[in-house]
Write an enzyme that holds these catalytic residues in place. Sequence first.
Site, mmCIF file in Angstrom:
data_model
loop_
_atom_site.group_PDB
_atom_site.id
_atom_site.type_symbol
_atom_site.label_atom_id
_atom_site.label_comp_id
_atom_site.label_asym_id
_atom_site.label_seq_id
_atom_site.Cartn_x
_atom_site.Cartn_y
_atom_site.Cartn_z
ATOM 1 N N LYS A 188 38.833 -2.226 67.151
ATOM 2 C CA LYS A 188 37.384 -2.096 67.008
ATOM 3 C C LYS A 188 36.675 -3.374 67.506
ATOM 4 C CE LYS A 188 37.229 2.051 65.137
ATOM 5 N NZ LYS A 188 38.554 2.645 64.917
HETATM 6 C C1 LIG Z 1 38.749 3.929 63.766
HETATM 7 C C2 LIG Z 1 37.896 5.024 63.261
HETATM 8 C C3 LIG Z 1 37.910 5.434 61.924
HETATM 9 C C4 LIG Z 1 38.928 4.932 60.951
HETATM 10 O O1 LIG Z 1 38.863 3.588 60.739
HETATM 11 P P1 LIG Z 1 40.004 2.886 59.857
HETATM 12 O O2 LIG Z 1 39.423 1.546 59.575
HETATM 13 O O3 LIG Z 1 41.234 2.837 60.704
HETATM 14 O O4 LIG Z 1 40.189 3.720 58.643
HETATM 15 C C5 LIG Z 1 37.003 6.373 61.500
HETATM 16 N N1 LIG Z 1 36.133 6.930 62.353
HETATM 17 C C6 LIG Z 1 36.089 6.582 63.652
HETATM 18 C C7 LIG Z 1 35.071 7.220 64.538
HETATM 19 C C8 LIG Z 1 36.990 5.646 64.155
HETATM 20 O O5 LIG Z 1 36.989 5.346 65.457
#
Ligand SMILES: *Cc1c(COP(=O)(O)O)cnc(C)c1O
Length: 384
Positions: free
Chosen positions: A182
């Site tokens: 992210k």
């Molecule tokens: C990465 C992601 C998640 C989940 O995030 P985590 O921190 O891994 O639980 C949820 N929604 C979207 C759109 C994502 O890209």
Amino acid sequence: MKRVEFFRHNIEDEDIKRVEDILRSIFLTTGSAVLEFEQKFSSYTDLQHTIAVTSCTAALHLSLLAHNIGEGDEVITTPMSFCATANSIIHAGARPVFVDVERDTGNLNAELIEAAITEKTKAILPVHLYGQMCDMKKIREIADRHKLVVIEDAAHAIEAERDGIKVGQIADTACFSFYATKNITSGEGGAVCTNRAETADLLRMLRLHGIDKSAIDRYTKRFQHWDMPVLGWKYNMDNIHAALLIGQVERLDELWRKRDRLWNLYEEGLTGVKGLDILRTVKGARHARHLFTILVDPEKRDSILWSLQEKEIGVAVNYRPIHLLKYYRETFGYKEGDFPVAEEIGCRTISLPLYPKLSEDEAQHVIRIVREVVEHHPSKTVHQ
Ligand SMILES: *Cc1c(COP(=O)(O)O)cnc(C)c1O
């Protein structure tokens, strides 16, 4: 040119130093670094309360629990997302109800929401896909008319704005991810933000078993017995992860500017290429520039993906729609044709490398290879 990775993180020496300081201190779990991170994150997002947790999935799950959503309830969401979005609804005991997306942005189509509302509907859970905000004004207006909660999955969109509102500003809660790929990351991590003090207090308890005091309270103050008014989960972020994020929050806009520059290079270099489409950026909005995706011929998508990999360009698919994953087909009876726009994007999309450490030379190299592969690709899938 050597391999262009799909992603490289932005952890710097100063971030590592902060983690080292925590590791050399006595207090590792939720404490001063978490508090500092939460304050910095709230001041960046303009959302009054930040509750740091272990993932965005946890943030979504707790958001639903905090609004008493569970067994027998329905939550409207998008099939064009990572499975975590819909999984969190199932974790809460409720049922995900999908609504198709807009063809030109991939975001939840607000025009289709009302037809999916039933007497069981309790919430709308939009996802700001690839970093571009959904039409939150319209979604909030529909939610208010039907007395529904709005929970934003803002995993891609910390930096986004649209129609003069920032992410989370008119939602009940907004959920963020600090997963490894992210915009800012602690490997694993997440946060839930809200402007409502009561919701924030409940979320703070729910992230730690539902107990009303945390370890730092017992450590820094005169010993107090804790009670457990509600049943919560074990989702609290620790000081080690928070320490990694503090500096990255301070650099959010600097990192965004670098991705924005690369995004513009991609747009210039790839617009008008035969056999390739790009999603639209809504005018006047601030796109968080999380994932740059191209859309190609569905018949050729996988072989284009493999050719790019062979040419050492890191690629990904975000996403094959959730309703067609095995569990969802088998549990809810979803099938091909249920959400045609999401399915079309799902079988055409390829994500390209986009991160501040990607040099402009690398971006130009990616553009050259993508043009070459897409324009000269044989009309039939060659592999398999
Ligand atoms: C990465 C992601 C998640 C989940 O995030 P985590 O921190 O891994 O639980 C949820 N929604 C979207 C759109 C994502 O890209």
